[in-house]
Design a protein around this motif. Sequence first.
Motif, PDB file in Angstrom:
ATOM      1  N   UNK A 697     -17.115 -34.921 -45.992  1.00 28.72           N
ATOM      2  CA  UNK A 697     -17.197 -33.785 -45.078  1.00 28.72           C
ATOM      3  C   UNK A 697     -15.922 -33.643 -44.245  1.00 28.72           C
ATOM      4  N   UNK A 698     -15.345 -34.788 -43.831  1.00 30.18           N
ATOM      5  CA  UNK A 698     -14.131 -34.752 -43.018  1.00 30.18           C
ATOM      6  C   UNK A 698     -12.959 -34.184 -43.808  1.00 30.18           C
ATOM      7  N   UNK A 699     -12.918 -34.513 -45.120  1.00 30.92           N
ATOM      8  CA  UNK A 699     -11.857 -33.950 -45.954  1.00 30.92           C
ATOM      9  C   UNK A 699     -12.018 -32.442 -46.113  1.00 30.92           C
ATOM     10  N   UNK A 700     -13.251 -31.984 -46.090  1.00 32.82           N
ATOM     11  CA  UNK A 700     -13.516 -30.564 -46.235  1.00 32.82           C
ATOM     12  C   UNK A 700     -13.270 -29.815 -44.932  1.00 32.82           C
ATOM     13  N   UNK A 701     -13.648 -30.413 -43.810  1.00 36.76           N
ATOM     14  CA  UNK A 701     -13.493 -29.784 -42.489  1.00 36.76           C
ATOM     15  C   UNK A 701     -12.857 -30.800 -41.545  1.00 36.76           C
ATOM     16  N   UNK A 706     -12.819 -36.529 -36.136  1.00 34.17           N
ATOM     17  CA  UNK A 706     -12.839 -37.484 -35.031  1.00 34.17           C
ATOM     18  C   UNK A 706     -14.239 -37.710 -34.487  1.00 34.17           C
ATOM     19  N   UNK A 707     -14.985 -36.638 -34.305  1.00 34.67           N
ATOM     20  CA  UNK A 707     -16.326 -36.774 -33.741  1.00 34.67           C
ATOM     21  C   UNK A 707     -17.295 -37.392 -34.743  1.00 34.67           C
ATOM     22  N   UNK A 708     -17.129 -37.062 -36.034  1.00 39.33           N
ATOM     23  CA  UNK A 708     -17.986 -37.679 -37.042  1.00 39.33           C
ATOM     24  C   UNK A 708     -17.732 -39.182 -37.143  1.00 39.33           C
ATOM     25  N   UNK A 710     -16.946 -41.149 -34.705  1.00 35.65           N
ATOM     26  CA  UNK A 710     -17.629 -41.775 -33.564  1.00 35.65           C
ATOM     27  C   UNK A 710     -19.127 -41.907 -33.853  1.00 35.65           C
ATOM     28  N   UNK A 711     -19.735 -40.835 -34.363  1.00 35.70           N
ATOM     29  CA  UNK A 711     -21.167 -40.873 -34.683  1.00 35.70           C
ATOM     30  C   UNK A 711     -21.440 -41.921 -35.754  1.00 35.70           C
ATOM     31  N   UNK A 712     -20.563 -41.983 -36.776  1.00 33.76           N
ATOM     32  CA  UNK A 712     -20.743 -42.966 -37.847  1.00 33.76           C
ATOM     33  C   UNK A 712     -20.673 -44.387 -37.301  1.00 33.76           C
ATOM     34  N   UNK A 713     -19.702 -44.652 -36.415  1.00 32.63           N
ATOM     35  CA  UNK A 713     -19.577 -45.990 -35.824  1.00 32.63           C
ATOM     36  C   UNK A 713     -20.838 -46.374 -35.058  1.00 32.63           C
ATOM     37  N   UNK A 714     -21.347 -45.457 -34.263  1.00 29.76           N
ATOM     38  CA  UNK A 714     -22.562 -45.746 -33.495  1.00 29.76           C
ATOM     39  C   UNK A 714     -23.768 -45.927 -34.416  1.00 29.76           C
ATOM     40  N   UNK A 715     -23.864 -45.119 -35.490  1.00 32.08           N
ATOM     41  CA  UNK A 715     -24.982 -45.231 -36.422  1.00 32.08           C
ATOM     42  C   UNK A 715     -24.984 -46.591 -37.121  1.00 32.08           C
ATOM     43  N   UNK A 716     -23.824 -47.009 -37.631  1.00 34.85           N
ATOM     44  CA  UNK A 716     -23.756 -48.298 -38.323  1.00 34.85           C
ATOM     45  C   UNK A 716     -24.008 -49.457 -37.362  1.00 34.85           C
ATOM     46  N   UNK A 717     -23.586 -49.296 -36.117  1.00 36.53           N
ATOM     47  CA  UNK A 717     -23.855 -50.324 -35.111  1.00 36.53           C
ATOM     48  C   UNK A 717     -25.353 -50.431 -34.852  1.00 36.53           C
ATOM     49  N   UNK A 732     -23.123 -40.358 -25.700  1.00 37.82           N
ATOM     50  CA  UNK A 732     -21.977 -39.794 -26.417  1.00 37.82           C
ATOM     51  C   UNK A 732     -22.411 -39.208 -27.764  1.00 37.82           C
ATOM     52  N   UNK A 733     -23.300 -39.923 -28.480  1.00 41.20           N
ATOM     53  CA  UNK A 733     -23.784 -39.422 -29.768  1.00 41.20           C
ATOM     54  C   UNK A 733     -24.552 -38.115 -29.590  1.00 41.20           C
ATOM     55  N   UNK A 734     -25.413 -38.050 -28.579  1.00 43.69           N
ATOM     56  CA  UNK A 734     -26.197 -36.839 -28.325  1.00 43.69           C
ATOM     57  C   UNK A 734     -25.293 -35.649 -28.018  1.00 43.69           C
ATOM     58  N   UNK A 735     -24.270 -35.882 -27.213  1.00 43.16           N
ATOM     59  CA  UNK A 735     -23.355 -34.797 -26.866  1.00 43.16           C
ATOM     60  C   UNK A 735     -22.598 -34.295 -28.099  1.00 43.16           C
ATOM     61  N   UNK A 736     -22.173 -35.216 -28.952  1.00 43.16           N
ATOM     62  CA  UNK A 736     -21.436 -34.814 -30.162  1.00 43.16           C
ATOM     63  C   UNK A 736     -22.337 -34.005 -31.088  1.00 43.16           C
ATOM     64  N   UNK A 737     -23.603 -34.454 -31.265  1.00 45.98           N
ATOM     65  CA  UNK A 737     -24.525 -33.727 -32.130  1.00 45.98           C
ATOM     66  C   UNK A 737     -24.736 -32.311 -31.618  1.00 45.98           C
ATOM     67  N   UNK A 738     -24.947 -32.166 -30.310  1.00 44.71           N
ATOM     68  CA  UNK A 738     -25.148 -30.838 -29.739  1.00 44.71           C
ATOM     69  C   UNK A 738     -23.894 -29.977 -29.892  1.00 44.71           C
ATOM     70  N   UNK A 739     -22.713 -30.604 -29.706  1.00 42.88           N
ATOM     71  CA  UNK A 739     -21.470 -29.847 -29.820  1.00 42.88           C
ATOM     72  C   UNK A 739     -21.247 -29.388 -31.261  1.00 42.88           C
TER      73      UNK A 739
END
Length: 744
Positions: A697-701, A706-708, A710-717, A732-739
């Motif tokens: 997805x990052x390669x496509x958009x 950067x925000x993805x 961060x979410x990925x790091x928190x998810x794997x943690x 931080x994850x909630x704010x990124x998802x809403x944004x």
Amino acid sequence: MSGRAMNWRTRLLFDEWPHRLTVLLSGVFLLQLVLWFQKEDFWWLPETVLIVQLTLLLVAVLEHIPWIHWMLRGGLQLIGIIVIQTKVLERYEVIEPMTLGSFFSSKLFLNLYELTPYLWFGLGAWVAYLAMIWWVESKWRIYFLLVASVLALCIRDSFSSVYLWPQVAVMVGCGLFLVILAHFRRLKDKDPAAWRQLADYPLSIAVPVTGMIVITLLIGIAMPEVQPTFTDPYTAWRAYRGEPMNFSTGKGVQVSATVDAMDASSGYSRNDRFLGSGFQFDYTPVMTVDTTHRGYWRGETLSLYTGRGWQETEQDRGSWTQVRADSTLASDLRLPGDQMKTLEVTQTVTLLTEEKYPVLFGAFAAQKVVELNGGRAGFEALGWSASQGELRYSERFPYPQTYTIVSQVPIIDEEALRKLPREVPSAEVRVAMAPYLQLPNQLPERVRALAQDITKTATNDYDKAKMIEQYLSSSFSYTNKPDLTKGTSRDFVDRFLFEVKQGYCDYFSTSMVVLARSAGLPARWVKGYSSGSPDIDQQGFGLMPEELMNPDAAGRYTVRNSDAHSWVEVYFSGYGWIPFEPTAGFSMPRALPEIEPVVDASAVTPPADTAPLETETAVKPHYYIIGSVILAAAALLLFAIWRWQLIDLLRERKRRRRASLLKQKLIVECERLLRIFRRHGYVREEHETLREAVRRWSAKSRWMKGELDIVLTHFEKAKYGKEDITEEDFRQTTQIVERLRSQM
């Protein structure tokens, strides 16, 4: 005389045979609709189905007597319908017994009112039957009825789990025969001479037509199976929604799913006819249970295993008795358990949802219901089944928001259970045990062989059950998303034990029941909720450490949809039903017999009147004061240390619990992000990990990379890491998802 008798018998059998066949085929056609309604959950009650079926049978019998005047026939049918209503409703204890004379008194209309609304179903079936007999006199009407009915059943079958193809096949067959009869009626009008020949010798046309149909059916049965070329609508619809197919139900064509296999959310199941597939964890709270002993909150039991799932038997449906407030519930006299010692447990259940359930939940075995909604009203909706140990609540009434149950929980004395003698049960006990030893005829032999192999070293029935329990919990892995592509067997248990080898509670518990029955142990399947999570915050600091660590401690437990569970009960002669937990990763609360302390003779304090030794030196009084001060100081120091450790322990437990909840909430937030992305064309493929999907997805958009990350790091943690999730991570994850949701 003999010729006249033969002619009378022939006319009795074959006179007006087209009308008789029309009546018969119309009744069979309508019966398929009744069978459809019976298969649907919460459409018709069992007594309603029986009333309609008996009404159709009554109308068919009386319509086969053509020489009765139509007005007399109608009157007999109406009286018969009322009799059917009365007898069926008395059998199901819906109404009080009525006498025949009560219908010839001033209470006629009152008695008819007692039969409603069931009376309307019986009268409706009667009118529908007569209307259909009139309707099928014309070919175009038959075609219209056939197309509309078959189309309705096919749509319902294609977009639900209800299996209706047998009813469709019977309807098509009835429709074709009705078309033939309509052709004969037309022949009667246009060529009376040819019709008289057929009417006098009906077998001349019946034999070849029947023979041709039988030959066609035999050829169809003998044809080899061919996989369908096109995907059926049910499979295509579920694949489009990203849901998997449970092919053990006999429905659907296997296709590749494009997203993670998820059938539904976790929660208390209403239909267990077809087990399998996967689910998502739903952490919505269902109820709180204030209890004097931790337990599993039992709902329903089922005994009939079909090879695909569980069904309720006719015996189970009709064995309910009325419950009265604070009165002792009857025990099952056929399978007694009077030798079992029990522990009295009181539970107060408070619902946190508006959902209605068919039962009241409580620890096994329920002894009495103290109150509903804080009072003694509403008990008319409550029934008790001693054979099943169920408190069934009628869904016609509002479900109670709180209720209190007193249970007698069995105290498991393993040594006593192991010493039970193997006695030949009496004929009455064997009849009572039969439903709990039932196995489908098509059960694969390797399942029976496995049960014998697991229990071959057991010397008693209790060890047999424990060996099966330990084998399942240690040999198979728990997952809410089993890989169904590994399974090909038609039997649910056989597919789990030898092919899929992973699953959730329904897989483990059903397999234990089948293995236990294969080893000769009466067993039944139980569903309800596991204990839930203890509410430590409300326990306070007054508890001792051993009370906090006791897994069976009294207190308040919050039960969620994710706690929906199933387990097993095995019957032991004289001791009753004993629960077992075969699911990997689960531990069932149990009441165990108290162990009497062993007294050390050397530590016994001598009697108070024992004379002191003459050589003992007298202790001076001021030594007592100094010693008391030292002991008090030591006690205060120990108390301070214990207090500090206890507070630290509670804080640590609270911190871990909060961190665990934050992990779950963060994972749920990431799943929400996946659903948002999916709606906008960013689909995670079945073979991809989340990291691979994010990279694509990052390669496509690139604007979201950067925000993805961060979410990925928190998810794997949260998903795989041992470190705790902080409030800042979740925020931080909630704010990124809403944004991201607002920017897409």
